[in-house]
Every structure is written in structure tokens, then in C-alpha cells.
Design an enzyme around this catalytic site. Structure first.
Site, mmCIF file in Angstrom:
data_model
loop_
_atom_site.group_PDB
_atom_site.id
_atom_site.type_symbol
_atom_site.label_atom_id
_atom_site.label_comp_id
_atom_site.label_asym_id
_atom_site.label_seq_id
_atom_site.Cartn_x
_atom_site.Cartn_y
_atom_site.Cartn_z
ATOM 1 N N ASP A 85 -80.136 -34.003 -7.804
ATOM 2 C CA ASP A 85 -80.454 -33.130 -8.939
ATOM 3 C C ASP A 85 -81.089 -33.895 -10.098
ATOM 4 O OD1 ASP A 85 -78.067 -34.113 -10.623
ATOM 5 O OD2 ASP A 85 -77.114 -33.376 -8.802
ATOM 6 N N GLU A 104 -81.708 -40.598 -1.832
ATOM 7 C CA GLU A 104 -81.174 -39.242 -1.638
ATOM 8 C C GLU A 104 -81.573 -38.773 -0.246
ATOM 9 O OE1 GLU A 104 -79.402 -36.470 -3.117
ATOM 10 O OE2 GLU A 104 -80.015 -35.594 -1.204
ATOM 11 N N ASP A 154 -73.457 -40.808 -6.402
ATOM 12 C CA ASP A 154 -73.390 -39.407 -6.856
ATOM 13 C C ASP A 154 -73.497 -38.518 -5.621
ATOM 14 O OD1 ASP A 154 -73.438 -37.080 -8.266
ATOM 15 O OD2 ASP A 154 -75.397 -37.399 -9.176
ATOM 16 N N ASP A 157 -68.959 -34.168 -1.347
ATOM 17 C CA ASP A 157 -67.593 -34.533 -0.957
ATOM 18 C C ASP A 157 -67.587 -35.210 0.425
ATOM 19 O OD1 ASP A 157 -66.487 -33.664 -3.298
ATOM 20 O OD2 ASP A 157 -66.156 -31.620 -2.587
HETATM 21 N N1 SAM Z 1 -72.941 -33.740 -9.086
HETATM 22 C C1 SAM Z 1 -72.566 -33.183 -7.868
HETATM 23 C C2 SAM Z 1 -71.140 -33.267 -7.454
HETATM 24 O O1 SAM Z 1 -70.330 -33.877 -8.073
HETATM 25 O O2 SAM Z 1 -70.748 -32.705 -6.420
HETATM 26 C C3 SAM Z 1 -73.388 -33.535 -6.719
HETATM 27 C C4 SAM Z 1 -74.436 -34.493 -6.842
HETATM 28 S S1 SAM Z 1 -75.761 -34.434 -5.770
HETATM 29 C C5 SAM Z 1 -76.282 -32.804 -5.610
HETATM 30 C C6 SAM Z 1 -75.061 -34.871 -4.218
HETATM 31 C C7 SAM Z 1 -76.166 -35.311 -3.279
HETATM 32 O O3 SAM Z 1 -75.680 -36.261 -2.337
HETATM 33 C C8 SAM Z 1 -76.794 -34.176 -2.465
HETATM 34 O O4 SAM Z 1 -78.078 -33.919 -2.938
HETATM 35 C C9 SAM Z 1 -76.781 -34.710 -1.027
HETATM 36 O O5 SAM Z 1 -77.964 -34.402 -0.338
HETATM 37 C C10 SAM Z 1 -76.603 -36.198 -1.253
HETATM 38 N N2 SAM Z 1 -76.039 -36.914 -0.114
HETATM 39 C C11 SAM Z 1 -75.026 -36.535 0.705
HETATM 40 N N3 SAM Z 1 -74.839 -37.452 1.661
HETATM 41 C C12 SAM Z 1 -75.745 -38.452 1.441
HETATM 42 C C13 SAM Z 1 -76.047 -39.678 2.094
HETATM 43 N N4 SAM Z 1 -75.365 -40.073 3.177
HETATM 44 N N5 SAM Z 1 -77.038 -40.436 1.591
HETATM 45 C C14 SAM Z 1 -77.734 -40.067 0.494
HETATM 46 N N6 SAM Z 1 -77.498 -38.905 -0.156
HETATM 47 C C15 SAM Z 1 -76.521 -38.111 0.305
#
Ligand code: SAM
Length: 293
Positions: A85, A104, A154, A157
């Protein structure tokens, strides 16, 4: 009236009215829902879990980033894992950093966030100091030879693609990428519902970091209210500098924040006895004994 119900925990859910649905779709990695709610503004949901809202995301992003960067104080290079984001990126760029690498997984989250939440990143992706890599954060930390002063995780879960980012081996790779004195921060769920996750994360971090300290941020759109974040570095003490030091650093940087302040930095590390101790964490820190919830 249409509603979105988040069922993150057994026996409890939280409900938002969908005052206008803005986007619904499936990316290569996750299901995305973006809607308007009269109280929280626009809401981003991934795989049925609220990621951020317009109204309260600043609390999360400021605490995830300024706590480690203010503790370190000389941060030149930062790695962000996840954070599509752009909210964490925007906060990090308020510091005199020279380069930020962001890894990301999902390019669609970046594109949708720019379109529906432009103020969250506020042009941060276009900053010349930023290198954006679309890829898996676990694979990146296992392979890269680059070094950083700070790593900000960031993530979603510990379910699906986010699960690898909560493992002992991921933290060990991160530790190797940090310059001396380097710091790491991450989110670790809401301890009221999930104290085991916080203990497990602290335990796994403790295999690689001398200083591991949980701290809290109140984020109303996360069910349970108090979100646990964890800071890790070479020493316990360095993560929570004296108030005088933090005030001097804050004034020198002319940081403009809506939630973070030196006093809040100090206070955030005060946890109730039930959640506050990572002392037991070493005992349950092995991957087998403490899988992500
Ligand atoms: N601020 C938010 C929260 O606390 O839940 C979420 C932040 S952001 C939207 C989380 C991001 O982590 C997502 O866009 C997701 O695609 C990314 N993500 C999940 N697994 C990942 C990985 N293995 N490597 C890189 N990014 C990842």
C-alpha cells in the site's frame, strides 16, 4: 444494507457496513475487496482480513517505521518486505535515508492501492530513492547480498504467502543483511486474541537478535484494538532510547507525525504483564514448538 464480516478469530467477528463497494477481484496471490465505510473511509481487505483503512492506517504505519528508525537514528538504507500500500514507504522517506528497497509479492496490491488509496503512499513510489522489486520477500532475503540499516516487515498475517515471513529462518536471513547496529520491526497480531503468536515471534527472533522487544499501537480497525509490533536489534536498550535522546532526534529531523512522538515511543514498550514478557520466548522459540497461528 450490505456488510463485510471479518472472521479472524473463532467465536468473534467484526462487521463493517459496505456503504459503497469499489473493487472486488482475485489477484495471482489473494482475493481483494475495497469498499467505503462511513466511519473508517476506504477499507482494504485481503483474503477476508482487514489490512488498512483510510482513517486509522497512520497509527500502524508511523509506529511500524518511526520506532525502529528513531531508535537507530543514522538509517541510510532500508528494506521493506511487503507493504504494497506504500504507507510504510511514505513514513520511511520522511527520514534522511539514501535508499529504500521494497519487496512486495503482489503487483496488483500496489496498483490498486495507488488507485484507491493515493494519499496512503502520497507519491512515495515515485521517489528516486526507492527501488521496487515485485517478488517473494523470503526468497529475496535468502538470496541478496545487499546490506541495510533497517528492515521493516509490513506483512499480512501468518497465513498463506505471509507465513514464511514469520519463521525463524526468515529472521536469521534478515539478521545477516543488517549492518552493525541495524534494526528490524514487524507486526505480530493482536495479543489479546493471539498471545501465543507474539510469544512465538519473539522466541524465533531471539535466536538471531540480542534485543527483542514487543510494543503496542492502538489500531481501531484491527479487532481487539491493540496491535503488537516487535522491534529487534543488537541490544534491548537501544530500541527504547532515553526521552531526551528521542526528543533531540525528533526535533532535528522535523518529523511531522499524527501519532508517533518521543513520549509515545517510550510508552509503547510498556505492556501489561500478561503480554509484556518475551522472557519465556526462548523456551518456545523453535519452529516445531511454535508454528505460526
Ligand atoms: N498494513 C497492513 C496490515 O497490517 O495488515 C498490511 C500491509 S500490506 C497490504 C501486506 C502486504 O504483504 C500485502 O500487499 C502482501 O501482498 C504482502 N506479502 C505477503 N506475503 C509476502 C511475501 N512472502 N513477500 C512479500 N510480500 C508479501
Amino acid at each position: 444494507m450490505r456488510e463485510f464480516q471479518e472472521n479472524l478469530y473463532e467465536h468473534h467477528s467484526q462487521t463493517f457496513t459496505i456503504d459503497a463497494e469499489l473493487y472486488r477481484g482475485q489477484t495471482e496471490f489473494q482475493e481483494v475487496l475495497i469498499f467505503e465505510n462511513r466511519l473508517f473511509g476506504r477499507v482494504l481487505v485481503l483474503d477476508g482480513i482487514v489490512q488498512l483503512t483510510q482513517r486509522d492506517n497512520y497509527i500502524y504505519h508511523e509506529m511500524l517505521t518511526h520506532v525502529p528508525l528513531m531508535a537507530h537514528a543514522r538509517t541510510k538504507s532500508v528494506l521493506i518486505i511487503g507493504g504494497g500500500d506504500g504507507g510504510a514507504l511514505k513514513e520511511i522517506l520522511k527520514h534522511p535515508v539514501q535508499q529504500v528497497v521494497m519487496v512486495e509479492l503482489d503487483k496488483d496490491v500496489i496498483a490498486l492501492s495507488k488507485r484507491y488509496f493515493p494519499e496512503v503512499s502520497s507519491g512515495a513510489f515515485e521517489d528516486g530513492r526507492v527501488s521496487l522489486i515485485v517478488g517473494n520477500g523470503f526468497e529475496y532475503v535468502a538470496q541478496t547480498r545487499r546490506q541495510f540499516d533497517a528492515i521493516i516487515v509490513d506483512s499480512t498475517d501468518p497465513i498463506g504467502s505471509g507465513e514464511a515471513l514469520f519463521t525463524r529462518s526468515f529472521y536469521a536471513h534478515c539478521r545477516k543483511l543488517l549492518h552493525p547496529g541495524g534494526v528490524l520491526s514487524l507486526q505480530s497480531g493482536v495479543p489479546f486474541y493471539n498471545p501465543e503468536q507474539l510469544q512465538a515471534v519473539c522466541g524465533r527472533l531471539a535466536f538471531s537478535f540480542e534485543g527483542v522487544r514487543p510494543y503496542l499501537a492502538p489500531v481501531p480497525s484491527y479487532a481487539g484494538g491493540m496491535l503488537a509490533l516487535v522491534a529487534a536489534g543488537e541490544s534491548h536498550k537501544a530500541l527504547r532510547p532515553p526521552i531526551k535522546t528521542l526528543r533531540e532526534r525528533f526535533q532535528r529531523l522535523h518529523l511531522r507525525t499524527d501519532y508517533y512522538s518521543p513520549v509515545i515511543h517510550r510508552a509503547a514498550f510498556t505492556l501489561a504483564p500478561r503480554f509484556g514478557s518475551c522472557a519465556k520466548a526462548n523456551a518456545i522459540g523453535s519452529e516445531s514448538a511454535a508454528r505460526p497461528a
